[in-house]
Every structure is written in structure tokens, then in C-alpha cells.
Design a protein around this motif. Structure first.
Motif, PDB file in Angstrom:
ATOM      1  N   ALA A  44       0.635  -1.257   0.315  1.00 31.52           N
ATOM      2  CA  ALA A  44       0.114  -0.026  -0.004  1.00 31.52           C
ATOM      3  C   ALA A  44       0.981   1.255   0.256  1.00 31.52           C
ATOM      4  O   ALA A  44       0.778   2.293  -0.892  1.00 31.52           O
ATOM      5  N   ASP A  45       1.636   0.983   0.996  1.00 36.67           N
ATOM      6  CA  ASP A  45       3.146   2.213   0.519  1.00 36.67           C
ATOM      7  C   ASP A  45       3.270   2.605  -0.725  1.00 36.67           C
ATOM      8  O   ASP A  45       3.879   3.649  -0.775  1.00 36.67           O
ATOM      9  N   LEU A  46       3.653   1.774  -1.521  1.00 41.27           N
ATOM     10  CA  LEU A  46       4.829   1.233  -2.857  1.00 41.27           C
ATOM     11  C   LEU A  46       3.419   1.705  -3.681  1.00 41.27           C
ATOM     12  O   LEU A  46       3.873   2.312  -4.357  1.00 41.27           O
ATOM     13  N   ARG A  47       1.887   1.415  -3.760  1.00 39.92           N
ATOM     14  CA  ARG A  47       0.519   1.930  -4.405  1.00 39.92           C
ATOM     15  C   ARG A  47       1.458   1.088  -5.460  1.00 39.92           C
ATOM     16  O   ARG A  47       0.377   1.524  -6.343  1.00 39.92           O
ATOM     17  N   ILE A  48       1.329  -0.421  -5.087  1.00 35.23           N
ATOM     18  CA  ILE A  48       1.087  -1.290  -6.357  1.00 35.23           C
ATOM     19  C   ILE A  48       0.457  -2.313  -5.298  1.00 35.23           C
ATOM     20  O   ILE A  48       0.263  -3.219  -4.213  1.00 35.23           O
ATOM     21  N   GLU A  49      -0.945  -2.400  -5.981  1.00 33.23           N
ATOM     22  CA  GLU A  49      -1.662  -3.142  -6.686  1.00 33.23           C
ATOM     23  C   GLU A  49      -1.915  -5.128  -7.063  1.00 33.23           C
ATOM     24  O   GLU A  49      -2.342  -5.522  -6.408  1.00 33.23           O
ATOM     25  N   ASP A  50      -1.177  -4.949  -8.176  1.00 26.89           N
ATOM     26  CA  ASP A  50      -1.450  -6.301  -8.126  1.00 26.89           C
ATOM     27  C   ASP A  50       0.130  -7.371  -8.517  1.00 26.89           C
ATOM     28  O   ASP A  50      -0.024  -8.058  -9.033  1.00 26.89           O
ATOM     29  N   ALA A  51      -0.011  -6.886  -6.847  1.00 30.69           N
ATOM     30  CA  ALA A  51       1.394  -7.720  -6.262  1.00 30.69           C
ATOM     31  C   ALA A  51       0.482  -8.845  -4.577  1.00 30.69           C
ATOM     32  O   ALA A  51      -0.474  -8.250  -4.551  1.00 30.69           O
ATOM     33  N   SER A  52       1.491  -9.965  -4.597  1.00 30.80           N
ATOM     34  CA  SER A  52       0.482 -10.590  -3.371  1.00 30.80           C
ATOM     35  C   SER A  52       1.798 -11.257  -2.715  1.00 30.80           C
ATOM     36  O   SER A  52       2.631 -10.778  -2.275  1.00 30.80           O
TER      37      SER A  52
END
Length: 332
Positions: A44-52
Motif C-alpha cells: 500500500a505504501d508503494l501503491r502497488i495493487e497487482d502483487a501478492s
């Protein structure tokens, strides 16, 4: 794109992920964390949504090309082994392993997995300013050694003073000043001058037996290199390389913010470049080049691997000279 997985959710992992993404060579696919919440917060801090986020290593290594390992030092060995056995490339933060016995086992395992590449994330040797220093040293008529400094008050030292045992200040996690900060100038010395003929380490020890600060002497045929580092005080001394009259100076051997050449006749020249805001971009790109073209980059990869091996041995020799033992050594 290179599918990247990471171990660790601390500040240095965030810096590496941002550097890797900036190269446009990697995509972050998987985060390993002991806590699902911690992993999700990291994304969330990196604003990455498509990683698990996964909580087991087997799940991490199931569908990635390379893993970046930034766990406590003592965990690097087993986590790297598991990656290599899964035919996953490894980028491991310094130090690669706790001792040469562990490194030798990694080397043997790599021989059985010939397509896997194993990198030590010594970011400073990939920096343009480091290469400028190396080139300028090569142009000197004579080398008379160096004084290399990297001393920075640890963000965890207050916790130690309060009676706690931070991982980075304990022998149990193969840590302390030499293995956490001293490795930067040791890496620089060996990259520039080769492996020393003999070494000596004079540490200041904490009550738990870990080194808080120290001075290391690397002995060469015609000169010595003095290395000063620590985690319980700050130093603002530059690092210097000596010719006859000439001196090459840099503000910090790890950050390499600028490089100045003194000719000994009163002339001074700034010979460095302005570094990237993120100092890990260059190494991330270099590692991607090898992963994408292992044959074409075989020579430089071998040089990095042999350098990592020499640094590992020198670190072990230094702490052995001071009588510092890690629990990991008892596995030998």
C-alpha cells in the motif's frame, strides 16, 4: 519483464523495489512477510495493487524470476539456498553469508543450478562515481594506500541503550558494525586494490559481544588501507585515496556524493557525477542486464561473484583476528 519477489519489508527493501521499478526491467509480483498485514501495508505504501503477499518461502519461490533478500544477516544463507534450489536468481543484501563455509556451500549449490545467478547487493561499487575513482586510481603513478570511513549512528542504538537487543547489534544475527557498515569500505578496498595479504581488526565491543565500532587494517605489499566504521557514533570525515602528491577524496565511501581530485600542486577538480536520488538504480540495472543476457555478461558476473567471495573471506578473517564469533560459525 523480470518477475521480482522480496523478503523483508523494511526501508532498504522499499528503496530497492523503487529502484528496480525505475529501470523498467522488473515487475514486483510477490512479497514474503511473516505478517500478512505488514506485507499488505508495504504494498500500500508503494501503491502497488497487482502483487501478492505470502507467508511461506515455498509460495514466494513458486512464480518469480529473482528474489531480493533483505532479512537479518543470519537468515540470508538458508533463504538463498531455498531460492537456488527453486532455480530462482538471488539478489542478497550484504553480507551474503555469515562465513566462508556457508559461502562455499552456496557456490557448490550454484554449480548444480548453472542457470541461476547470485548477486550481492553492494550498491556503491555499481555507482558511476565509484568507477570514476577506480579509473583515476589506475592513472596514478604510484598508490600509497587509503583511509576509508563509514560511521553512522544506528537508528537502533537507542533501543540497545534502553536494554533491548536489536538484530543489527547482535552476534546471534551475524551482525555488528563490521558486517553491517564496515562491509562498505571493505568492499571498496578489495574492489580497488584486491584481497589484502593480512588483516587486523580492533573493535569496540558492546556488552553482548557484538562490535559497535572499530578500525580495520588491510595490509598490502607496499601500502596499507585503514578502514574506520561504526554504529554508535557519527563521523563526517571524508574517505581518501593516496598517490604521491595526489589525493582522491569522496564525502562518504558508501554514498559517494562527490569525488574531488587534488593534484598536490594547489589545483583541485571535482571529477564526480551527480548521483541518482536512489543509489540502488545502477545495481538493479546491472543485475537485470546479467539476468536478461547471462552469456553476454558472463565475465562481469564472474568478477562480481569472486569479489563477493573475497569480501566474505576478509570479513571472516577480520572478526577472527578480534576473536568475534557468530553462532552460525558453530555449524562448520
Amino acid at each position: 519483464m523480470i518477475k521480482l519477489g522480496i523478503i523483508g519489508t523494511n526501508w532498504i527493501t522499499k528503496m530497492f523495489v523503487e529502484a528496480a521499478l525505475a529501470t523498467n526491467e522488473y515487475v514486483l509480483t510477490t512479497v514474503y512477510s511473516r505478517s500478512l498485514d505488514s506485507g499488505e501495508k508495504f504494498l500500500a505504501d508503494l501503491r502497488i495493487e497487482d502483487a501478492s503477499v505470502v507467508t511461506t518461502l515455498s509460495d514466494l519461490y513458486a512464480d518469480i524470476d529473482v528474489v531480493y533478500i533483505a532479512s537479518p544477516n543470519a537468515l540470508h544463507f538458508e533463504q538463498s539456498k531455498a531460492a537456488i534450489e527453486a532455480d530462482v536468481h538471488v539478489i542478497v543484501e550484504k553480507p551474503t553469508t555469515s562465513n566462508p563455509v556457508e559461502f562455499a556451500e552456496i557456490e557448490q549449490l550454484l554449480a548444480q543450478h548453472a542457470d541461476v545467478r547470485y548477486f550481492e547487493a553492494a550498491r556503491h561499487i555499481h555507482q558511476p562515481n565509484f568507477k570514476i575513482i577506480a579509473q583515476t586510481i589506475g592513472e596514478l603513478s604510484e598508490i600509497q594506500g587509503a583511509t576509508l570511513v563509514y560511521q553512522k549512528y544506528s537508528s537502533r542504538f537507542d533501543a540497545y541503550l534502553a536494554g533491548k537487543e536489536p538484530n543489527v547489534l547482535t552476534r546471534e544475527f551475524s551482525a555488528g558494525a563490521l558486517y553491517d557498515l564496515g562491509i562498505y569500505p571493505i568492499y571498496a578496498a578489495i574492489a580497488l586494490f584486491g584481497a589484502p595479504q593480512a588483516v587486523q581488526y580492533l573493535p569496540i565491543l558492546l556488552a553482548n559481544g557484538a562490535d559497535a565500532r572499530g578500525t580495520a587494517n588491510l595490509f598490502y605489499d607496499k601500502y596499507n588501507v585503514t578502514v574506520i566504521f561504526g554504529k554508535n557514533a557519527n563521523s563526517y570525515l571524508p574517505s581518501e585515496f593516496y598517490g604521491l602528491k595526489e589525493t582522491i577524496s569522496t564525502s562518504n565511501i558508501a554514498e559517494l556524493e562527490h569525488v574531488t581530485y587534488y593534484d598536490g600542486e594547489g589545483q583541485t577538480e571535482n571529477i564526480g557525477e551527480t548521483p541518482y536520488d536512489n543509489p540502488m538504480i545502477r545495481e538493479a540495472q546491472d543485475f537485470a542486464n546479467v539476468i536478461n543476457d547471462p552469456v553476454g555478461n558472463h565475465v562481469i558476473y564472474n568478477q562480481w561473484f569472486q569479489l563477493a567471495k573475497q569480501v566474505n573471506q576478509t570479513l571472516f578473517d577480520l572478526r577472527s583476528s578480534a576473536g568475534i564469533e557468530f553462532p552460525a560459525d558453530q555449524k562448520e
